[in-house]
Design an enzyme around this catalytic site. Structure first.
Site, mmCIF file in Angstrom:
data_model
loop_
_atom_site.group_PDB
_atom_site.id
_atom_site.type_symbol
_atom_site.label_atom_id
_atom_site.label_comp_id
_atom_site.label_asym_id
_atom_site.label_seq_id
_atom_site.Cartn_x
_atom_site.Cartn_y
_atom_site.Cartn_z
ATOM 1 N N GLY A 45 -1.011 4.956 -3.707
ATOM 2 C CA GLY A 45 -1.426 3.613 -3.957
ATOM 3 C C GLY A 45 -0.838 2.778 -2.700
ATOM 4 N N GLN A 50 1.302 -4.647 1.733
ATOM 5 C CA GLN A 50 2.123 -3.504 2.296
ATOM 6 C C GLN A 50 1.453 -3.357 3.937
ATOM 7 O OE1 GLN A 50 2.004 -0.861 -1.010
ATOM 8 N NE2 GLN A 50 3.665 -0.001 -0.138
ATOM 9 N N CYS A 98 7.967 4.320 -2.793
ATOM 10 C CA CYS A 98 7.157 3.271 -2.234
ATOM 11 C C CYS A 98 7.022 3.416 -0.735
ATOM 12 C CB CYS A 98 7.645 1.994 -2.711
ATOM 13 S SG CYS A 98 6.757 0.680 -1.996
ATOM 14 N N LEU A 99 5.814 3.583 -0.360
ATOM 15 C CA LEU A 99 5.643 3.426 1.344
ATOM 16 C C LEU A 99 6.448 2.591 2.138
ATOM 17 C CD1 LEU A 99 1.818 4.374 1.667
ATOM 18 C CD2 LEU A 99 3.952 6.137 1.475
ATOM 19 N N HIS A 140 2.848 -0.514 -10.729
ATOM 20 C CA HIS A 140 3.828 -0.631 -9.158
ATOM 21 C C HIS A 140 3.031 -1.518 -8.092
ATOM 22 C CE1 HIS A 140 6.373 1.548 -5.989
ATOM 23 N NE2 HIS A 140 5.115 0.868 -5.251
ATOM 24 N N GLU A 141 1.769 -1.196 -8.186
ATOM 25 C CA GLU A 141 1.009 -1.759 -7.108
ATOM 26 C C GLU A 141 0.930 -3.254 -7.450
ATOM 27 O OE1 GLU A 141 0.510 -0.214 -4.254
ATOM 28 O OE2 GLU A 141 1.090 1.698 -5.308
ATOM 29 N N HIS A 144 3.505 -5.575 -6.442
ATOM 30 C CA HIS A 144 3.450 -6.102 -4.889
ATOM 31 C C HIS A 144 2.687 -7.126 -4.624
ATOM 32 C CE1 HIS A 144 5.372 -2.542 -2.526
ATOM 33 N NE2 HIS A 144 4.510 -1.815 -3.267
HETATM 34 ZN ZN ZN Z 1 5.118 0.155 -3.465
#
Ligand code: ZN
Length: 184
Positions: A45, A50, A98-99, A140-141, A144
């Site tokens: 995701g 991000q 998380c990236l 989660h997304e 953000h």
């Molecule tokens: Zn994340």
């Protein structure tokens, strides 16, 4: 085009993102690049903040996990101007990463079911209730978009344990094989 991923400590990850309109410039290209960036970094995701844009858009492709979890079958979607109407069901702990927070994986409690509405890449409107892993990835997304990171949701003890690593990330100390943007 592959974008660099913004890393923990960058203010863009903490801002509340804004809805977009259907005439948003180069939206198709942006969505394509979001997927490319996510695949390059081996994520399932990716949310627009991000990659440095505070707009309410995220992409998910968790379809490769379908072997282990049938609920992920074909779970590849674009979420534009999404609204979560309710989160309910059971509170389930699961390890997340998380990236934007490389090197940290921690258990996060999340509700097992979400009711969400959103527009897809063709501006078709959807109103869905999702459960299990799809519900987790969505939450989660979606977080953000509100400037919330999974490390905000871990237990106080674990937060103390990862404090040093987090502060390292915000000082540019990280080792990943994808392009990043750090504060310093
Ligand atoms: Zn994340």
């Amino acid at each position: 085009m592959i974008y660099p991923v913004y890393i923990y400590g960058h203010p863009v990850l903490r801002r509340k993102s804004e809805d977009i309109s259907s005439d948003y410039e180069d939206l198709d290209d942006f969505i394509k690049s979001m997927f490319e960036t996510m695949y390059r970094a081996n994520g399932v995701g990716l949310a627009a903040p991000q990659v440095g844009r505070n707009i309410r858009l995220f992409v998910i492709d968790a379809s490769t996990g379908a072997d282990e979890d049938p609920s992920l079958e074909g779970f590849k979607k674009v979420f534009i101007n999404a609204k979560i109407h309710s989160r309910d069901g059971e509170l389930v702990p699961m390890n997340e990463g998380c990236l934007s927070i490389p090197g940290i994986w921690e258990d996060v409690n999340r509700e097992s079911r979400v009711h969400i509405s959103y527009y897809d890449e063709n501006w078709d409107f959807h109103d869905e209730v999702l459960e299990g892993l799809p519900a987790r990835i969505i939450q989660h997304e979606y977080d953000h978009l509100d400037g919330i990171l999974f490390t905000d949701k871990i237990s106080p003890i674990r937060r103390r344990m990862v404090k040093g690593k987090l502060s390292g990330l915000s000082k540019g100390k990280l080792d990943v094989d994808y392009k990043t943007v750090t504060v310093r």
